[in-house]
Design a protein around this motif. Structure first.
Motif, mmCIF file in Angstrom:
data_model
loop_
_atom_site.group_PDB
_atom_site.id
_atom_site.type_symbol
_atom_site.label_atom_id
_atom_site.label_comp_id
_atom_site.label_asym_id
_atom_site.label_seq_id
_atom_site.Cartn_x
_atom_site.Cartn_y
_atom_site.Cartn_z
ATOM 1 N N SER A 168 0.845 -1.188 0.000
ATOM 2 C CA SER A 168 0.000 0.000 0.000
ATOM 3 C C SER A 168 0.883 1.241 0.000
ATOM 4 O O SER A 168 1.744 1.394 0.864
ATOM 5 C CB SER A 168 -0.907 0.016 1.235
ATOM 6 N N ARG A 169 0.688 2.110 -0.955
ATOM 7 C CA ARG A 169 1.504 3.321 -1.073
ATOM 8 C C ARG A 169 1.089 4.391 -0.064
ATOM 9 O O ARG A 169 1.858 5.314 0.217
ATOM 10 C CB ARG A 169 1.379 3.894 -2.486
ATOM 11 N N THR A 170 -0.112 4.279 0.472
ATOM 12 C CA THR A 170 -0.635 5.299 1.389
ATOM 13 C C THR A 170 -0.756 4.810 2.821
ATOM 14 O O THR A 170 -1.006 5.603 3.725
ATOM 15 C CB THR A 170 -2.030 5.751 0.931
ATOM 16 N N GLY A 171 -0.595 3.503 3.030
ATOM 17 C CA GLY A 171 -0.805 2.940 4.356
ATOM 18 C C GLY A 171 -2.242 2.521 4.591
ATOM 19 O O GLY A 171 -2.560 1.870 5.592
ATOM 20 N N GLU A 172 -3.127 2.887 3.670
ATOM 21 C CA GLU A 172 -4.526 2.471 3.773
ATOM 22 C C GLU A 172 -4.622 0.984 3.433
ATOM 23 O O GLU A 172 -3.869 0.467 2.608
ATOM 24 C CB GLU A 172 -5.408 3.281 2.820
ATOM 25 N N PHE A 173 -5.567 0.309 4.059
ATOM 26 C CA PHE A 173 -5.739 -1.115 3.800
ATOM 27 C C PHE A 173 -6.332 -1.330 2.408
ATOM 28 O O PHE A 173 -7.271 -0.638 1.998
ATOM 29 C CB PHE A 173 -6.656 -1.741 4.851
#
Length: 204
Positions: A118-123
C-alpha cells in the motif's frame, strides 16, 4: 537455517538503531505448529520487521514477488532465509503448491494478504491466496498488522508490529473445494482481524 540465524542476528541491532520498532503480542508467534501468518503491507522492510519479532526457531517463509529474485545478491539472500517467488497476477500454481508444502512439513508461511504494498498505508482489498492455501492445508491464521505514521516507514521513525490471536481454521468457513464466495468471505474475515490490530501512530 544458518544463513537465516546469522543474518537475523546481524540485522536485529541495526534495525533497532534505524527504526523505532514497537512489538505487540509477539508471544503469539508459535515455534512448534504450522500456520499461515497474514499481514498488511506498507513497506519493503515488512518481512524483516516481522521476522525480527519472531523467535529464531519460528522460521517464517515469506511468499515474495518474483522480481526480487532477479537481483543477484538480494535474490540469493532472501532465498536462503526461506522466501520463495510468486508471479503476481498470473495465477502462479507453482508458488501455491510450494506454500502448501511448507505448511504440510510443519513450517510457517508468511503472506501479505493485500498482494501488493500500500503506497498510502490504507488497507487494500484482500486477495484470496491465503484462504485458498488454508482450505487445502486446514492451517490456522496468525494475523499481523504493521502501522507507521501516515502509513510510511521512514528512518528513525516509529513502526508498530502487532500480532493478534490465531484464527482457527474452522472459523474461516471453508470447504476442501471452496467456492469463490467462501474464499472471498474468509479473506475478508482475515483482513478484518488484521485491521483490528492497527495501532494509532503519532509522528514524534
Amino acid at each position: 537455517m544458518k544463513v537465516y540465524t546469522v543474518g537475523r542476528a546481524i540485522v536485529k541491532p541495526i534495525a533497532r538503531v534505524l527504526f523505532r520498532v514497537r512489538y505487540m503480542g509477539h508471544k503469539q508467534v508459535d515455534c512448534q505448529n504450522p500456520y499461515i501468518l497474514c499481514s498488511n503491507h506498507i513497506s519493503d522492510l515488512d518481512p524483516v520487521f516481522i521476522i525480527l519479532a519472531a523467535p529464531y526457531k519460528a522460521k517464517i517463509c515469506f511468499m515474495a514477488k518474483a522480481e526480487l529474485f532477479k537481483i543477484k545478491i538480494l535474490g540469493w539472500f532472501i532465498k536462503k532465509v526461506g522466501a520463495f517467488p510468486v508471479n503476481r497476477g498470473k495465477g502462479d500454481t507453482g508458488a501455491i503448491d510450494h506454500a502448501e508444502e511448507i505448511i504440510r512439513h510443519g513450517g510457517r508461511l508468511g503472506i501479505f494478504i493485500e498482494g501488493t504494498r500500500s503506497r498510502t498505508g490504507e488497507f487494500l482489498p484482500p486477495k484470496s491466496g491465503a484462504a485458498l492455501i488454508a482450505s487445502k492445508t486446514h492451517a490456522d491464521i496468525l494475523p499481523v498488522c504493521l502501522s507507521a505514521p501516515k502509513g510510511k516507514v521512514r528512518l528513525f521513525h516509529k513502526v508498530a508490529v502487532h500480532f493478534g490471536e490465531k484464527i482457527p481454521y474452522e472459523r474461516l468457513g471453508l470447504s476442501d473445494n471452496p467456492t469463490p464466495t467462501q474464499l472471498k468471505s474468509a479473506s475478508r474475515l482475515i483482513m478484518d482481524e488484521i485491521i483490528k490490530l492497527k495501532v494509532p501512530m503519532e509522528d514524534k
